[in-house]
Design a protein around this motif. Sequence first.
Motif, mmCIF file in Angstrom:
data_model
loop_
_atom_site.group_PDB
_atom_site.id
_atom_site.type_symbol
_atom_site.label_atom_id
_atom_site.label_comp_id
_atom_site.label_asym_id
_atom_site.label_seq_id
_atom_site.Cartn_x
_atom_site.Cartn_y
_atom_site.Cartn_z
ATOM 1 N N LEU A 1 0.830 -1.212 0.000
ATOM 2 C CA LEU A 1 0.000 0.000 0.000
ATOM 3 C C LEU A 1 0.862 1.259 0.000
ATOM 4 O O LEU A 1 0.564 2.229 -0.702
ATOM 5 N N ALA A 2 1.936 1.254 0.786
ATOM 6 C CA ALA A 2 2.852 2.404 0.810
ATOM 7 C C ALA A 2 3.511 2.579 -0.556
ATOM 8 O O ALA A 2 3.629 3.706 -1.059
ATOM 9 N N PHE A 3 3.934 1.473 -1.180
ATOM 10 C CA PHE A 3 4.584 1.547 -2.483
ATOM 11 C C PHE A 3 3.627 2.157 -3.511
ATOM 12 O O PHE A 3 3.967 3.113 -4.215
ATOM 13 N N VAL A 4 2.416 1.609 -3.605
ATOM 14 C CA VAL A 4 1.455 2.081 -4.606
ATOM 15 C C VAL A 4 1.026 3.518 -4.326
ATOM 16 O O VAL A 4 0.972 4.352 -5.244
ATOM 17 N N GLY A 5 0.738 3.832 -3.071
ATOM 18 C CA GLY A 5 0.299 5.185 -2.731
ATOM 19 C C GLY A 5 1.341 6.238 -3.065
ATOM 20 O O GLY A 5 1.036 7.271 -3.677
ATOM 21 N N PHE A 6 2.581 5.968 -2.705
ATOM 22 C CA PHE A 6 3.630 6.948 -2.966
ATOM 23 C C PHE A 6 4.103 6.916 -4.418
ATOM 24 O O PHE A 6 4.637 7.905 -4.911
ATOM 25 N N MET A 7 3.863 5.809 -5.119
ATOM 26 C CA MET A 7 4.131 5.782 -6.550
ATOM 27 C C MET A 7 3.211 6.779 -7.255
ATOM 28 O O MET A 7 3.640 7.517 -8.147
ATOM 29 N N LEU A 8 1.976 6.829 -6.811
ATOM 30 C CA LEU A 8 1.022 7.791 -7.364
ATOM 31 C C LEU A 8 1.455 9.223 -7.041
ATOM 32 O O LEU A 8 1.410 10.101 -7.907
ATOM 33 N N VAL A 9 1.918 9.458 -5.811
ATOM 34 C CA VAL A 9 2.413 10.787 -5.425
ATOM 35 C C VAL A 9 3.595 11.183 -6.317
ATOM 36 O O VAL A 9 3.652 12.304 -6.832
ATOM 37 N N GLY A 10 4.539 10.255 -6.517
ATOM 38 C CA GLY A 10 5.696 10.532 -7.363
ATOM 39 C C GLY A 10 5.302 10.847 -8.794
ATOM 40 O O GLY A 10 5.858 11.760 -9.419
ATOM 41 N N ALA A 11 4.332 10.101 -9.322
ATOM 42 C CA ALA A 11 3.867 10.354 -10.692
ATOM 43 C C ALA A 11 3.221 11.732 -10.796
ATOM 44 O O ALA A 11 3.461 12.467 -11.756
ATOM 45 N N MET A 12 2.414 12.102 -9.804
ATOM 46 C CA MET A 12 1.767 13.419 -9.819
ATOM 47 C C MET A 12 2.805 14.540 -9.741
ATOM 48 O O MET A 12 2.679 15.562 -10.424
ATOM 49 N N LEU A 13 3.833 14.343 -8.914
ATOM 50 C CA LEU A 13 4.910 15.335 -8.858
ATOM 51 C C LEU A 13 5.561 15.484 -10.231
ATOM 52 O O LEU A 13 5.798 16.595 -10.702
ATOM 53 N N GLY A 14 5.859 14.364 -10.863
ATOM 54 C CA GLY A 14 6.510 14.391 -12.168
ATOM 55 C C GLY A 14 5.672 15.076 -13.231
ATOM 56 O O GLY A 14 6.180 15.883 -14.016
ATOM 57 N N ILE A 15 4.391 14.754 -13.265
ATOM 58 C CA ILE A 15 3.495 15.378 -14.245
ATOM 59 C C ILE A 15 3.463 16.890 -14.062
ATOM 60 O O ILE A 15 3.352 17.646 -15.023
ATOM 61 N N ASN A 16 3.613 17.321 -12.836
ATOM 62 C CA ASN A 16 3.595 18.762 -12.544
ATOM 63 C C ASN A 16 4.985 19.384 -12.587
ATOM 64 O O ASN A 16 5.204 20.482 -12.083
ATOM 65 N N GLY A 17 5.943 18.681 -13.189
ATOM 66 C CA GLY A 17 7.259 19.250 -13.443
ATOM 67 C C GLY A 17 8.267 19.108 -12.323
ATOM 68 O O GLY A 17 9.347 19.692 -12.394
ATOM 69 N N VAL A 18 7.954 18.355 -11.266
ATOM 70 C CA VAL A 18 8.892 18.165 -10.161
ATOM 71 C C VAL A 18 9.624 16.841 -10.361
ATOM 72 O O VAL A 18 9.044 15.768 -10.211
ATOM 73 N N ALA A 19 10.886 16.935 -10.751
ATOM 74 C CA ALA A 19 11.703 15.745 -10.968
ATOM 75 C C ALA A 19 12.585 15.512 -9.744
ATOM 76 O O ALA A 19 13.309 16.403 -9.313
ATOM 77 N N ILE A 20 12.511 14.306 -9.180
ATOM 78 C CA ILE A 20 13.344 13.962 -8.032
ATOM 79 C C ILE A 20 14.771 13.712 -8.527
ATOM 80 O O ILE A 20 14.973 12.996 -9.513
ATOM 81 N N ALA A 21 15.732 14.303 -7.844
ATOM 82 C CA ALA A 21 17.143 14.157 -8.244
ATOM 83 C C ALA A 21 17.572 12.695 -8.174
ATOM 84 O O ALA A 21 17.189 11.956 -7.263
ATOM 85 N N LEU A 22 18.377 12.281 -9.133
ATOM 86 C CA LEU A 22 18.960 10.934 -9.194
ATOM 87 C C LEU A 22 17.914 9.826 -9.133
ATOM 88 O O LEU A 22 18.133 8.773 -8.532
ATOM 89 N N VAL A 23 16.773 10.059 -9.784
ATOM 90 C CA VAL A 23 15.668 9.102 -9.712
ATOM 91 C C VAL A 23 16.055 7.736 -10.279
ATOM 92 O O VAL A 23 15.706 6.701 -9.716
ATOM 93 N N GLU A 24 16.795 7.715 -11.388
ATOM 94 C CA GLU A 24 17.173 6.432 -11.997
ATOM 95 C C GLU A 24 18.110 5.634 -11.091
ATOM 96 O O GLU A 24 17.968 4.426 -10.937
ATOM 97 N N THR A 25 19.052 6.324 -10.486
ATOM 98 C CA THR A 25 19.959 5.653 -9.543
ATOM 99 C C THR A 25 19.170 5.127 -8.350
ATOM 100 O O THR A 25 19.402 4.008 -7.877
ATOM 101 N N GLY A 26 18.230 5.912 -7.875
ATOM 102 C CA GLY A 26 17.386 5.486 -6.757
ATOM 103 C C GLY A 26 16.575 4.251 -7.087
ATOM 104 O O GLY A 26 16.389 3.368 -6.239
#
Length: 196
Positions: free
Chosen positions: A70-95
């Motif tokens: 549930l934590a994985f799916v819920g925060f995956m959605l949060v991460g996707a929403m951030l990305g769609i709105n132009g917020v890219a998390i640093a070093l995402v591929e390495t993470g």
Amino acid sequence: MSLHKISRSLLLASLALAPTAAFAHPGHDTSGMLSGLLHPLMGWDHLLAMVAVGMLAVMGRSKPAWQLPLAFVGFMLVGAMLGINGVAIALVETGILLSLVVLGGLLAVGRAGYLSVMTLCCALFGMLHGNAHGIELPAGSAASSYISGFIMATIVLHAVGYLLASKCADKWQFLALRVSGVAIAGTGLVAVFSAA
């Protein structure tokens, strides 16, 4: 087939999935629900991480730890929403590659305790996996459809990990989870060094 042969085959198959390029995400189709459903199944990094979360939910417990998927799916959605709105998390591929090392490592060492730490790890890695896709998606219905498919596929892969881990006979479960963890963490390590 003996457990040793199965373990060796699993490890070799996982290592064969190691990337030849540093970035696993750019260049795939992001149009619609079918693309969203297929990407976690075709993207080896997502597939291994999501199955590992399902396995961790079972490991060493009398009742499944549903808060991990549930934590994985819920925060995956949060991460996707951030990305769609132009917020890219640093070093995402390495993470994302490190998520394989950590989740596989938790399986390999057989740590069923520290549920709050494992839940935090699942939330963080879910956010990274979601953000990697959100940053390449245009806002609108196509993005919503893709993300819906991605979430459904993620839930299915968590369930697959859960079923694989829970269907092992009790005397083999711990060993099977550890071997799977070594294979997943090993694949992540190879990917990290390949990307360096």
